[in-house]
Structures are given as C-alpha cells and as structure tokens.
Design a protein around this motif. Structure first.
Motif, mmCIF file in Angstrom:
data_model
loop_
_atom_site.group_PDB
_atom_site.id
_atom_site.type_symbol
_atom_site.label_atom_id
_atom_site.label_comp_id
_atom_site.label_asym_id
_atom_site.label_seq_id
_atom_site.Cartn_x
_atom_site.Cartn_y
_atom_site.Cartn_z
ATOM 1 N N ASN A 125 0.815 -1.220 0.000
ATOM 2 C CA ASN A 125 0.000 0.000 0.000
ATOM 3 C C ASN A 125 0.849 1.272 0.000
ATOM 4 O O ASN A 125 0.350 2.339 -0.362
ATOM 5 C CB ASN A 125 -0.961 0.007 1.193
ATOM 6 C CG ASN A 125 -0.259 -0.168 2.517
ATOM 7 O OD1 ASN A 125 0.880 -0.649 2.568
ATOM 8 N ND2 ASN A 125 -0.899 0.205 3.611
ATOM 9 N N ASN A 126 2.110 1.176 0.381
ATOM 10 C CA ASN A 126 3.003 2.338 0.339
ATOM 11 C C ASN A 126 3.974 2.270 -0.843
ATOM 12 O O ASN A 126 4.189 3.261 -1.545
ATOM 13 C CB ASN A 126 3.790 2.445 1.648
ATOM 14 C CG ASN A 126 2.898 2.796 2.820
ATOM 15 O OD1 ASN A 126 2.146 3.760 2.762
ATOM 16 N ND2 ASN A 126 2.967 2.020 3.890
ATOM 17 N N ALA A 127 4.557 1.090 -1.061
ATOM 18 C CA ALA A 127 5.538 0.947 -2.147
ATOM 19 C C ALA A 127 4.906 1.220 -3.506
ATOM 20 O O ALA A 127 5.538 1.830 -4.386
ATOM 21 C CB ALA A 127 6.153 -0.454 -2.120
ATOM 22 N N TYR A 128 3.665 0.800 -3.690
ATOM 23 C CA TYR A 128 3.000 1.011 -4.975
ATOM 24 C C TYR A 128 2.836 2.508 -5.287
ATOM 25 O O TYR A 128 2.827 2.901 -6.458
ATOM 26 C CB TYR A 128 1.635 0.337 -4.980
ATOM 27 C CG TYR A 128 1.664 -1.164 -5.201
ATOM 28 C CD1 TYR A 128 2.835 -1.829 -5.566
ATOM 29 C CD2 TYR A 128 0.512 -1.925 -5.052
ATOM 30 C CE1 TYR A 128 2.850 -3.195 -5.768
ATOM 31 C CE2 TYR A 128 0.509 -3.297 -5.259
ATOM 32 C CZ TYR A 128 1.677 -3.941 -5.617
ATOM 33 O OH TYR A 128 1.689 -5.287 -5.825
ATOM 34 N N LYS A 129 2.689 3.314 -4.260
ATOM 35 C CA LYS A 129 2.601 4.767 -4.482
ATOM 36 C C LYS A 129 3.940 5.281 -5.016
ATOM 37 O O LYS A 129 3.974 6.146 -5.893
ATOM 38 C CB LYS A 129 2.232 5.478 -3.181
ATOM 39 C CG LYS A 129 0.832 5.156 -2.676
ATOM 40 C CD LYS A 129 0.554 5.807 -1.329
ATOM 41 C CE LYS A 129 -0.812 5.412 -0.805
ATOM 42 N NZ LYS A 129 -1.089 5.961 0.540
ATOM 43 N N SER A 130 5.022 4.755 -4.487
ATOM 44 C CA SER A 130 6.350 5.156 -4.957
ATOM 45 C C SER A 130 6.579 4.721 -6.398
ATOM 46 O O SER A 130 7.363 5.345 -7.122
ATOM 47 C CB SER A 130 7.429 4.541 -4.057
ATOM 48 O OG SER A 130 7.284 4.957 -2.724
ATOM 49 N N TRP A 131 5.908 3.645 -6.804
ATOM 50 C CA TRP A 131 6.083 3.118 -8.156
ATOM 51 C C TRP A 131 5.121 3.759 -9.152
ATOM 52 O O TRP A 131 5.293 3.600 -10.360
ATOM 53 C CB TRP A 131 5.889 1.608 -8.166
ATOM 54 C CG TRP A 131 6.897 0.879 -7.341
ATOM 55 C CD1 TRP A 131 7.947 1.418 -6.652
ATOM 56 C CD2 TRP A 131 6.953 -0.527 -7.088
ATOM 57 N NE1 TRP A 131 8.653 0.434 -5.995
ATOM 58 C CE2 TRP A 131 8.068 -0.765 -6.237
ATOM 59 C CE3 TRP A 131 6.183 -1.608 -7.479
ATOM 60 C CZ2 TRP A 131 8.413 -2.038 -5.808
ATOM 61 C CZ3 TRP A 131 6.520 -2.877 -7.045
ATOM 62 C CH2 TRP A 131 7.625 -3.096 -6.217
ATOM 63 N N GLY A 132 4.085 4.430 -8.649
ATOM 64 C CA GLY A 132 3.162 5.117 -9.545
ATOM 65 C C GLY A 132 1.957 4.320 -9.982
ATOM 66 O O GLY A 132 1.350 4.633 -11.013
ATOM 67 N N TYR A 133 1.576 3.297 -9.221
ATOM 68 C CA TYR A 133 0.358 2.556 -9.555
ATOM 69 C C TYR A 133 -0.869 3.450 -9.340
ATOM 70 O O TYR A 133 -1.040 4.034 -8.273
ATOM 71 C CB TYR A 133 0.223 1.305 -8.683
ATOM 72 C CG TYR A 133 0.871 0.084 -9.270
ATOM 73 C CD1 TYR A 133 0.261 -0.631 -10.298
ATOM 74 C CD2 TYR A 133 2.093 -0.378 -8.792
ATOM 75 C CE1 TYR A 133 0.857 -1.761 -10.846
ATOM 76 C CE2 TYR A 133 2.704 -1.513 -9.333
ATOM 77 C CZ TYR A 133 2.073 -2.199 -10.356
ATOM 78 O OH TYR A 133 2.662 -3.307 -10.900
ATOM 79 N N ASP A 134 -1.718 3.532 -10.355
ATOM 80 C CA ASP A 134 -2.931 4.338 -10.237
ATOM 81 C C ASP A 134 -3.923 3.701 -9.271
ATOM 82 O O ASP A 134 -4.580 4.402 -8.501
ATOM 83 C CB ASP A 134 -3.604 4.485 -11.610
ATOM 84 C CG ASP A 134 -2.742 5.251 -12.593
ATOM 85 O OD1 ASP A 134 -2.265 6.347 -12.225
ATOM 86 O OD2 ASP A 134 -2.521 4.756 -13.714
ATOM 87 N N TYR A 135 -4.032 2.378 -9.336
ATOM 88 C CA TYR A 135 -4.992 1.657 -8.501
ATOM 89 C C TYR A 135 -4.300 0.475 -7.823
ATOM 90 O O TYR A 135 -3.401 -0.144 -8.394
ATOM 91 C CB TYR A 135 -6.152 1.099 -9.344
ATOM 92 C CG TYR A 135 -6.966 2.145 -10.070
ATOM 93 C CD1 TYR A 135 -8.059 2.767 -9.479
ATOM 94 C CD2 TYR A 135 -6.636 2.497 -11.387
ATOM 95 C CE1 TYR A 135 -8.809 3.716 -10.160
ATOM 96 C CE2 TYR A 135 -7.380 3.450 -12.075
ATOM 97 C CZ TYR A 135 -8.462 4.055 -11.451
ATOM 98 O OH TYR A 135 -9.192 4.991 -12.122
ATOM 99 N N PHE A 136 -4.764 0.172 -6.633
ATOM 100 C CA PHE A 136 -4.352 -1.049 -5.950
ATOM 101 C C PHE A 136 -5.612 -1.676 -5.360
ATOM 102 O O PHE A 136 -6.152 -1.200 -4.377
ATOM 103 C CB PHE A 136 -3.327 -0.760 -4.858
ATOM 104 C CG PHE A 136 -2.923 -1.973 -4.054
ATOM 105 C CD1 PHE A 136 -2.963 -3.253 -4.592
ATOM 106 C CD2 PHE A 136 -2.478 -1.840 -2.734
ATOM 107 C CE1 PHE A 136 -2.605 -4.372 -3.856
ATOM 108 C CE2 PHE A 136 -2.103 -2.949 -1.991
ATOM 109 C CZ PHE A 136 -2.169 -4.214 -2.550
ATOM 110 N N PHE A 137 -6.078 -2.727 -6.012
ATOM 111 C CA PHE A 137 -7.276 -3.418 -5.565
ATOM 112 C C PHE A 137 -6.866 -4.535 -4.608
ATOM 113 O O PHE A 137 -6.499 -5.630 -5.020
ATOM 114 C CB PHE A 137 -8.038 -3.983 -6.772
ATOM 115 C CG PHE A 137 -8.445 -2.934 -7.771
ATOM 116 C CD1 PHE A 137 -9.465 -2.042 -7.477
ATOM 117 C CD2 PHE A 137 -7.803 -2.826 -9.001
ATOM 118 C CE1 PHE A 137 -9.847 -1.068 -8.393
ATOM 119 C CE2 PHE A 137 -8.173 -1.858 -9.922
ATOM 120 C CZ PHE A 137 -9.202 -0.965 -9.615
#
Length: 692
Positions: free
Chosen positions: A363-375
C-alpha cells in the motif's frame, strides 16, 4: 469483607502494589485493543499466546524506570509514561481504521505536509469506543487525586529497579524466541508490520521501525549525486539493444501480468497418475503465439514475492536481508513500470491482490512506483469461506477482479497476484480435484493439488479474456515469483523428478520458474536464453516500443542478441550458459557435471562472472539503500508524486467513476466501450463456494 478490603487498599497504598495495578490495567487495555481495533490475523495457539503476553515486557521495562525515583515524582512519572503509551496506542487505532497500517517514524515526520487536512479527517475516523484506552489513566489519576490511594513516600532500593528491567528484558527475549519459532526470520524478512505487532507488540514495532529508519537515514545522509556515476556506467555498459524483429510489436497493447505464486518450471507437462497437473498452462506454454523461456530463474532473497515484484516492476534487485519494499519502498524514489508506461504510452496501471494491502508494504511501495490503482482485500468479498492462507482463493479472486479490470482505461498495465498455490499448499476437499503425490513429504505432496487449482483458475480467466474481447488487444505475461519447494526437501524432489540424487546443481536448476509472453500474432516458441526476473522489464519495454537505455535497469532484454545471459542469485551464486557456480563448486551447466579441476581459462571466466555478479548486486543495493535514484531522472521522465495516490476503497471507486464521466465518449474502458454493459456475467467459474 472489611478486612479483605482493608488488605487490598493497603497493598495499593504500597508503591509496588500501585505499580502492579497500573501494569495490569495497561496490559488488559492493550490486549483488548489488539483484539477489537486491529485485524492482525491471529491464528493458532502460539500466536494467541504471544498476542496475550507481548504487551507486558515493554510496559514492565518503561514502568520499571520509575523505581529509580522517589515519592510523588515516581507516581507522576508512571502516569506520564502510561499516558504517552496510551496516546500512541490511540493514534494507531485511529490511523489503522483508515489505512490498515501502523504509524511509523517517517509517517510522523511527514505529517506536517498534510496537517492542514488532518484535523477534520482524524475526527471523522474516531469512534467513542476508541477512548476506552484512556480509562485506566483516568482511573489511576482519580484514585491519587481524591486520595483513595495514598502516595507511598518511601523509596525503593535500586536493586528492585534493576531487577525489574532484567525481568522485562528476559520476558522480551522469551517472547522473541517463541515468535521466531512460529515465524522464522520475523525481524530479518519483515513480511508485514502486522506480523511485528502480532508477535512482539505495538511498542516493540515502534522501536524496531525507529532503528530501521535511523540506519537507512544514516546511509542516505552519506550519499550524494556522485554515487550514481558508477551505477550509470554499469547499467549503460549492461544495456542490450532491442531485437528489431520484436521491438514495438506490442505497442499500445494492454499488458496483463499474471503472477503465478510459487510455480516452478518442472510443473510444465508434469503428470501424476497419468494426469497433467497443469493442462491449461501447458497449452499456453507450447502455444505458437507464446514466447516461453525454459532457462528463466527466480532471483529472490528473503523478500520472496516482494523481491519478485521489485525486479518485475523496477529491474532492481531485492536486498540481501529483508524486503526492499518494506524497508525502503515507502520513501525511496523509483522509476517503475507503472510510471514509465503511463508517461511513455498513456497507460493506466493497477495491481490486484486478494490480501490486505499492508502485506509486503504494497500500500506504500505502490505509491512510490506510480500505480494508479491497488485493488486489495477491501475491494473483494469478506466471506471467510472464500479465503485460504494468504488471501482469496484464486478462482474467486480472479472472477471478482473482472469488475475492476473492465473499468480501467485502456491501454492498461494490470498485475494479478494469485496466492492459493502457496506453502504449505492447503486446499479444502471441495476444491481438491487432483491427487496428491506420494513422496511421503507432507509439504511436497500437496503442491500439485494447489498448482492444479491455479491452472483451473487461469483457464477461467483466459476464457473470460477471450469472451470479453480483452484478449485480442492484450499482451499476456505470466511469470513464477519464486520456488514452491525448497532444497530442504531434496529427497522428495528426487522422487518427483525421478532422479537418483539431489545435489547443488540440481537445486540451482530447480530454481527455474516460468516466463511466458503471449499475444495474438506474436512469433513465439521455446526460447533457451538464460535470464531471470531482473530482465523482465527491459524485455517488456522493448516489446512495447519503449527503449530502456536511459533507465537504471540491472537486467537486459531477453530477446536482444546482446543479452549476456548471466543469472545472478541473491546469495552471489550464478548460472550462465557455460558454467553454474554454487558456493565453491562449479558445474558444467549443460551436463551438470562437477568440474573438479578448472583450467586457467575456466578460472578466468568464472572469476570474471563472479566479479560481475558481486558488482551488480552491490550497485543495486547502493541504489536501494541510499535512495540514489533521487539524484538521477531519465530524459523525458517526471518523478512520481506519491501524494497523488490513494488506495482506499472509497477513493478508488470514486476515481474509476469520475475518470469515466470526465472522458465521456472518449473513455476507453471496456465497460464504456460496451455502453455500460458489463462483461462480468461472461466470467464463468466452477468455484464451489459461489455455488453454495
């Protein structure tokens, strides 16, 4: 009765008695908070016992410090310590309600940048029952203020203080030992912050997080832009120019990545009692429109799945200890696949995972990677019958993912992470439609059952992709994240493979996992190139018509004639076309023969490859630990703004809807292209849980 009351009051009027009361009340409220305010996933007698006991040692240590003070001062110190710990517990309760995560040092440090909006949002997250954690502080303070309990003015000998601290440390050591027995590598692998709290307690987690943060900050503080020089020199030298026959053949296509949990290469065409374990994946593997790699290896360390994702999306290695996603994923600068594809090709990005978002700090690393959505789990059904092990069962997970997949703007980059084929490979009777193997190793024998279930799940997904129309406009990439059966089960593996022994070479070859890239019209076949997970991103970018030359990638295009084919393992061993190095042993890769006497030429080649592996791993570690990408931005790339991403259910659903409405007739989502007619009914599954 009067005599009994008098004795209790006498005990409480004694300093040690009041201390004991404060400790018991603090322990009780903390345990109640663990059970009622957090979702820690406690299961089994050991975990329940540790959850019950872990608040005691830390509180005993801090409360014990008051024994070194006298009279009124010691009582005030005790109440202040209790209040500070209580405020911290309360803050985590409120924060966890919204983010399913615990407060960290870096989170507190960054709170100032969002403080303008925090007051109202924090108040909206509070519920009256949260305030029960302050009840003991209020009661203890009231008892003293109204002199129901009198302050004991006598001092205690210092040995009582030292004894208390010693007991506290002994209890913590015992707690940690039992925790390590139940979850090996708890502090080194750091699966999830929930795990640390569940096993050691919230306050122990805070100390652990502080130590990790201090270590990382020290390394970051000593880094400067010149540290990137060697990194850039190496990655530029390692760059492999694209194969003109494949460059851009998938340009503008959706990218659907299917993460095959714990799936190993040997499962292809493998049979039990004459039945194929994975008939769907076998067909996909051999399809003329699938580029399949039969010398592709996982390269994970302690981070396992997290390391695989790190390599897949960034072409950076995981760390030698622990998980990079957990340790530095929140704060580091990355130039990951979601951001690259968004900026170069207008891609929407999403990751799908039927477990809690905090696992591996996604939930934090994906923001650093630029994922628009995390389901994550909050987007899926809560029914306990749908879950097994590490999240939703694959059939249910993939079916429920269709409703979100059809709403993504195309082209999209979507990663679907399956979990059912995960150690220890449990499968309920209703879903166990395949016989176990009979090696006698209970860990190994269930592996083919869950692999078969995964195969059935993939068949249902592929059928849907074709029925919905997504298949025709997509490149589908399937990969295995790590081994399913470790080398500790060598005897059972020998039985599975029909070999007489299982040596170091066999174990190295057993680390092969699938990599299959499929697209209608793609010139496929079995590719014998040696490669690993670090090479996936450069390969994919070239297929999409995006050159990776300016990016810091430690892998290279598997389809390029310039691809070197040296596969580095996280422990420093390696596999290459000619030689395989395991520890001090060197094997002929083609035959598996141990080379006992190396020629000078062989020694020189092995040494050269060994030095390259060590350098590559070391440079990647420097990038990760020192956050070196903050000093380098590739031409045309815009750094990721982490504050722009929010993966809560409410925000994600609103974003899907608002994007569709804003684009109107220009919307490219499958749902809007079908004029609002959903394709979900085209997803057919035989999951028995849904039939029930």
């Amino acid at each position: 009765m009067k005599k009994e009351n008098f004795n209790i009051k006498k005990i409480l009027n004694n300093r040690i008695g009041f201390f004991a009361l404060a400790l018991i009340l603090f322990w009780a409220k903390t345990y109640i908070a663990y059970r009622t305010k957090f979702s820690l996933g406690v299961s089994g007698m050991m975990q329940h016992f540790l959850l019950l006991m872990n608040p005691i040692s830390f509180a005993l240590f801090l409360f014990g410090i008051t024994f070194f003070s006298k009279g009124k001062k010691s009582y005030i110190m005790l109440l202040v310590i209790d209040l500070i710990l209580t405020i911290w517990l309360f803050a985590n309760i409120v924060y966890y309600r919204e983010f399913s995560d615990f407060l960290t040092v870096n989170m507190i440090k960054s709170a100032g940048s969002v403080s303008a909006n925090m007051d109202s949002s924090a108040l909206s997250l509070m519920v009256p029952s949260d305030f029960f954690v302050f009840l003991d502080v209020i009661v203890l303070t009231g008892l003293l203020l109204f002199k129901v309990i009198k302050i004991d003015p006598t001092g205690l000998k210092k040995r009582y203080g030292f004894l208390t601290l010693a007991v506290a440390m002994t209890l913590f050591a015992a707690n940690l030992g039992l925790a390590e027995m139940d979850r090996s590598g708890l502090l080194t692998r750091t699966f999830d912050r929930n795990y640390i709290v569940k096993y050691l307690g919230l306050n122990a987690f805070t100390v652990y997080d502080g130590v990790q943060t201090a270590q990382a900050n020290a390394k970051r503080a000593n880094a400067d832009s010149s540290d990137m020089d060697e990194v850039l020199a190496y990655t530029q030298q390692n760059y492999a120019a694209p194969n003109p026959d494949y460059y851009g053949v998938a340009k503008g296509k959706n990218v659907i990545i299917i993460h095959l949990e714990s799936f190993q290469q040997f499962l292809f065409d493998y049979k039990v009692d004459g039945q194929e374990v994975t008939p769907t994946l076998n067909q996909f593997y051999h399809d003329s429109q699938t580029m399949s790699f039969d010398n592709f290896f996982h390269q994970v360390g302690q981070g396992k799945t997290a390391d695989a994702e790190m390599m897949l999306d960034n072409s950076l290695y995981g760390l030698s200890q622990g998980s990079a996603m957990v340790q530095v994923g929140t704060d580091n600068t990355y130039q990951a696949a979601p951001a690259i594809l968004a900026q170069q090709g207008g891609y929407t990005s999403a990751s799908f995972h039927g477990d809690v978002g905090s696992f591996w700090n996604r939930n934090n690393a994906y923001k650093s990677w630029g994922y628009d959505y995390f389901f994550d789990a909050q987007y899926y059904s809560e029914n306990e019958a749908y879950k097994l092990g590490y999240g939703l069962k694959d059939k249910i997970f993939l079916k429920e993912s269709a409703q979100y997949l059809e709403q993504l703007q195309q082209p999209f980059y979507a990663k679907l992470i399956t979990v059912t084929n995960h150690y220890p490979y449990p499968l309920d009777e209703a879903n166990a439609a395949f016989p176990k193997t009979t090696t006698g190793d209970s860990t190994v024998d269930g592996y083919v059952q869950t692999a078969h279930y995964l195969d059935q799940s993939i068949n249902e997904l592929m059928t849907y992709l074709k029925a919905s129309g997504l298949y025709d406009n997509s490149v589908i990439l399937m990969y295995g994240d790590h081994y399913g059966i470790s080398g500790n089960h060598g005897e059972a593996v020998s039985q599975l493979l029909g070999t007489e022994e299982y040596n170091d070479y066999d174990d190295a070859m057993f680390q092969k996992v699938p990599l299959m890239i499929h697209m209608p019209g793609l010139k496929g076949g079995i590719n014998h190139t040696f490669g690993g997970e670090i090479d996936v991103l450069p390969t994919l970018m070239h297929l999409l018509g995006m050159d990776n030359k300016e990016y810091v990638h430690f892998g290279s295009d598997l389809l390029s004639p310039e691809h070197q084919g040296l596969v580095a393992f996280r422990n420093g061993n390696f596999v290459a076309k000619d030689y395989t190095k395991v520890g001090s042993k060197v094997y002929d890769t083609a035959t598996g023969t141990l080379i006992e006497h190396l020629t000078e030429e062989q020694k020189a080649q092995i040494e050269k490859e060994k030095e390259q592996v060590e350098k590559e791993l070391s440079l990647s570690d420097q990038v990760q630990i020192s956050d070196l990408l903050r000093y380098y931005t590739p031409s045309g790339f815009t750094p990721v703004d982490k504050s722009q991403y929010n993966y809560t259910y409410r925000f994600g659903m609103d974003l899907l809807k608002e994007t569709s409405e804003e684009l109107g007739d220009q919307s490219t989502s499958l749902l809007d292209q079908n004029k609002g007619q959903s394709t979900v009914e085209k997803y057919q599954t035989d999951a028995p849980e849904l039939k029930e």
